[in-house]
Design an enzyme around this catalytic site. Structure first.
Site, PDB file in Angstrom:
ATOM      1  N   GLY A  46      33.466 -51.621  65.166  1.00 34.87           N
ATOM      2  CA  GLY A  46      34.011 -51.989  63.868  1.00 34.87           C
ATOM      3  C   GLY A  46      35.442 -51.507  63.725  1.00 34.87           C
ATOM      4  CD  GLN A  51      39.490 -47.726  61.922  1.00 29.44           C
ATOM      5  OE1 GLN A  51      38.735 -48.658  61.691  1.00 29.44           O
ATOM      6  NE2 GLN A  51      39.286 -46.881  62.921  1.00 29.44           N
ATOM      7  CB  CYS A  92      36.035 -43.090  63.998  1.00 28.02           C
ATOM      8  SG  CYS A  92      37.286 -43.950  63.042  1.00 28.02           S
ATOM      9  CG  LEU A  93      37.834 -47.925  67.678  1.00 25.48           C
ATOM     10  CD1 LEU A  93      38.233 -49.381  67.497  1.00 25.48           C
ATOM     11  CD2 LEU A  93      37.643 -47.593  69.160  1.00 25.48           C
ATOM     12  CG  HIS A 134      32.432 -45.605  60.206  1.00 26.35           C
ATOM     13  ND1 HIS A 134      32.263 -44.439  60.927  1.00 26.35           N
ATOM     14  CD2 HIS A 134      33.698 -46.005  60.462  1.00 26.35           C
ATOM     15  CE1 HIS A 134      33.386 -44.160  61.567  1.00 26.35           C
ATOM     16  NE2 HIS A 134      34.274 -45.088  61.314  1.00 26.35           N
ATOM     17  CD  GLU A 135      34.542 -49.788  60.660  1.00 27.41           C
ATOM     18  OE1 GLU A 135      35.715 -49.531  60.326  1.00 27.41           O
ATOM     19  OE2 GLU A 135      34.028 -49.333  61.694  1.00 27.41           O
ATOM     20  CG  HIS A 138      37.880 -46.488  58.215  1.00 22.24           C
ATOM     21  ND1 HIS A 138      38.611 -45.365  58.537  1.00 22.24           N
ATOM     22  CD2 HIS A 138      37.035 -46.686  59.258  1.00 22.24           C
ATOM     23  CE1 HIS A 138      38.213 -44.899  59.719  1.00 22.24           C
ATOM     24  NE2 HIS A 138      37.248 -45.683  60.178  1.00 22.24           N
TER      25      HIS A 138
END
Ligand code: NI
Length: 171
Positions: A46, A51, A92-93, A134-135, A138
């Protein structure tokens, strides 16, 4: 399409609250395509626009095993969540090589617009439920490490700052 630069924790821009998308137009479709390319290249499940330093409510995700089921969520709204909670390990990226357990709703229902601007509802459970919650965090400026203890978070911050110093990226 183009691969975008992913902000890394503790970059303060990750705490920006995203604004709703006014219209799903060509600009948004280009952003979506670039985000998908970036997510697949980074082998993530995701990615939120936050991000890639775009502070508008756009999420892309693909939790399929085959990596060929992209889901686009513009202006997502959580309209239902299970009472049941579940703890799962998250990464997480924007927080490379760090994984830890976070408790979230076991399943959620989300309403959003797709890449064409059409409304749809998604019922997510398992990995997809973890991913979409999670997204959406963000987009509110929240990174998963904020669920961890202050001690753990400080360790992660120190580790990633050292890494950024030792291995500068050419961006
Ligand atoms: Ni993330």
């Amino acid at each position: 399409m183009a691969c975008l630069n992913i902000l890394r924790y503790p970059d303060p821009r990750l705490h920006t609250v995203a604004r709703p998308v006014a219209a799903v137009d060509e600009r948004i479709r280009r952003l979506v395509d670039d985000m998908l390319e970036t997510m697949y290249a980074a082998e993530g499940v995701g990615l939120a626009a936050t991000q890639v330093d775009v502070h508008e409510c756009v999420i892309v995700m693909d939790t399929s095993e085959t990596r060929d089921h992209p889901i686009v969520l513009v202006n997502p709204e959580q309209i239902w969540q299970s009472e049941e909670m579940r703890v799962a390990e998250e990464g997480c990226l924007s927080v490379p090589a760090i994984y830890d357990k976070v408790e979230r709703h076991a399943s959620v229902k989300v309403r959003a617009l797709d890449r064409q601007g059409e409304g749809f509802e998604m019922h997510a459970e398992g990995l997809a439920a973890v991913c979409v919650q999670h997204e959406m965090d963000h987009l509110r400026g929240k990174v998963f490490v904020e669920y961890l203890s202050a001690l753990k978070r400080d360790r992660i911050r120190t580790k990633l700052l050292k890494k950024a110093r030792d291995e500068p990226r050419d961006d």
